[in-house]
Design a protein around this motif. Structure first.
Motif, PDB file in Angstrom:
ATOM      1  N   TYR A 127       0.833  -1.196   0.000  1.00  0.00           N
ATOM      2  CA  TYR A 127       0.000   0.000   0.000  1.00  0.00           C
ATOM      3  C   TYR A 127       0.869   1.249   0.000  1.00  0.00           C
ATOM      4  O   TYR A 127       1.856   1.323   0.739  1.00  0.00           O
ATOM      5  CB  TYR A 127      -0.887   0.067   1.245  1.00  0.00           C
TER       6      TYR A 127
ATOM      7  N   TRP B 153      -5.822  11.386   5.828  1.00  0.00           N
ATOM      8  CA  TRP B 153      -4.744  10.642   5.197  1.00  0.00           C
ATOM      9  C   TRP B 153      -5.327   9.379   4.585  1.00  0.00           C
ATOM     10  O   TRP B 153      -6.175   8.723   5.197  1.00  0.00           O
ATOM     11  CB  TRP B 153      -3.655  10.334   6.213  1.00  0.00           C
TER      12      TRP B 153
ATOM     13  N   LYS C 251     -10.680  -5.669   2.799  1.00  0.00           N
ATOM     14  CA  LYS C 251     -10.630  -4.306   2.261  1.00  0.00           C
ATOM     15  C   LYS C 251      -9.302  -3.635   2.572  1.00  0.00           C
ATOM     16  O   LYS C 251      -8.409  -4.205   3.196  1.00  0.00           O
ATOM     17  CB  LYS C 251     -11.774  -3.473   2.865  1.00  0.00           C
ATOM     18  N   GLY C 252      -9.199  -2.399   2.135  1.00  0.00           N
ATOM     19  CA  GLY C 252      -7.984  -1.626   2.381  1.00  0.00           C
ATOM     20  C   GLY C 252      -7.979  -0.979   3.755  1.00  0.00           C
ATOM     21  O   GLY C 252      -8.745  -1.326   4.639  1.00  0.00           O
ATOM     22  N   LEU C 253      -7.090  -0.031   3.904  1.00  0.00           N
ATOM     23  CA  LEU C 253      -6.831   0.610   5.185  1.00  0.00           C
ATOM     24  C   LEU C 253      -7.465   1.998   5.263  1.00  0.00           C
ATOM     25  O   LEU C 253      -7.489   2.726   4.260  1.00  0.00           O
ATOM     26  CB  LEU C 253      -5.321   0.724   5.388  1.00  0.00           C
TER      27      LEU C 253
ATOM     28  N   PHE D 258      -4.984   5.775   1.934  1.00  0.00           N
ATOM     29  CA  PHE D 258      -4.180   4.690   1.383  1.00  0.00           C
ATOM     30  C   PHE D 258      -4.642   4.369  -0.033  1.00  0.00           C
ATOM     31  O   PHE D 258      -5.820   4.559  -0.375  1.00  0.00           O
ATOM     32  CB  PHE D 258      -4.350   3.432   2.232  1.00  0.00           C
TER      33      PHE D 258
ATOM     34  N   TRP E  60      -7.449   5.459   7.803  1.00  0.00           N
ATOM     35  CA  TRP E  60      -6.911   6.169   8.959  1.00  0.00           C
ATOM     36  C   TRP E  60      -8.073   6.869   9.657  1.00  0.00           C
ATOM     37  O   TRP E  60      -8.700   7.749   9.092  1.00  0.00           O
ATOM     38  CB  TRP E  60      -5.873   7.184   8.511  1.00  0.00           C
TER      39      TRP E  60
ATOM     40  N   GLN F 156      -9.100  -1.768   9.193  1.00  0.00           N
ATOM     41  CA  GLN F 156      -9.116  -2.499   7.925  1.00  0.00           C
ATOM     42  C   GLN F 156     -10.327  -3.414   7.926  1.00  0.00           C
ATOM     43  O   GLN F 156     -10.372  -4.393   8.685  1.00  0.00           O
ATOM     44  CB  GLN F 156      -7.825  -3.297   7.763  1.00  0.00           C
TER      45      GLN F 156
END
Lengths: 112, 117
Positions: A92, A101, B43-45, A103, B47, B39
């Motif tokens: 990533y 922020w 799936k993705g991340l 990803f 913040w 997460q």
């Protein structure tokens, strides 16, 4: 929100061969302090993400020197000079310049 | 060895609450900012939030603003995430991270939150 687009999303690689992942931001990533907060992470199967590269090109302690980061503005690249079996996982990129922020979608690296 | 260990995850009904904890070892969290990232399954991340060393500076992603609260207790070397009004889409692994815009130099192993009736 700052959109981060990675490519490719899947990357089959032969052991010992190089690999390259692209990360493109919808906005420039130079922060007001002059730094560019573009970071790269590796997530091996079943593990937490691990930071590899911070601020475009700074390698974290313990990260093999076959990993390198480059780029500027809105276009960035993670390169693996010679892929090893332990490099399998999802990579990533992440921008830390514009809140929130964000990803990229992740690039799955697998061995051919 | 610097380490973060999360706890407090579990199964909760929609509308319920949970409080996640994260304890640091090998370093002192009072030295800097801390964050929570999640997460979702497959799936993705994302913040979620960060907090400064003195707790004077916090921020939240829109997806959790008004429902989640980040806090810390430097005397206990611990970070917390109070999660209220939980929804099915909050189902995820939640990571505690040392750091902020630089991506975080230390990540925990994660704690799993499942929101389901």
């Amino acid at each position: 929100d700052g959109v981060i687009t990675q490519s490719p999303l899947s990357l089959p690689v032969t052991l010992g061969q190089p690999a390259s992942i692209s990360c493109r931001s919808s906005q420039g990533l130079v922060y007001s302090d002059g730094n560019t907060y573009l970071n790269w992470f590796q997530q091996r199967p079943g593990q937490s993400p691990r930071r590899l590269i911070y601020k475009v090109s700074n390698r974290d302690s313990g990260v093999p020197d076959r990993f390198s980061g480059s780029g500027s503005g809105t276009d960035f690249t993670l390169k693996i000079s010679r892929v090893e079996a332990e490099d399998v996982g999802i990579y990533y990129c992440m921008q830390g310049t514009h809140w929130p922020w964000t990803f990229g979608q992740g690039t799955r690296v697998e061995i051919k | 060895q610097r380490q973060l260990v999360e706890s407090g995850g579990g199964l909760v009904k929609p509308g319920g609450s949970l409080r996640l904890s994260c304890v640091a070892s090998g370093f002192t969290i009072s030295e800097g900012y801390m964050s929570w990232i999640r997460q979702a399954p497959g799936k993705g991340l994302e913040w979620l939030s960060y907090i400064s060393s003195s707790s004077s500076d916090t921020n939240y992603a829109d997806s959790v603003k008004g429902r989640f609260t980040i806090s810390r207790d430097n005397t206990k070397n611990s970070l917390y995430l109070q999660m209220n009004s939980l929804r099915a889409e909050d189902t995820a692994v939640y990571y505690c991270v040392r750091g902020t815009r630089d991506g975080g130099s230390v990540w925990g192993q994660g704690t799993t939150v499942t929101v389901s009736s």
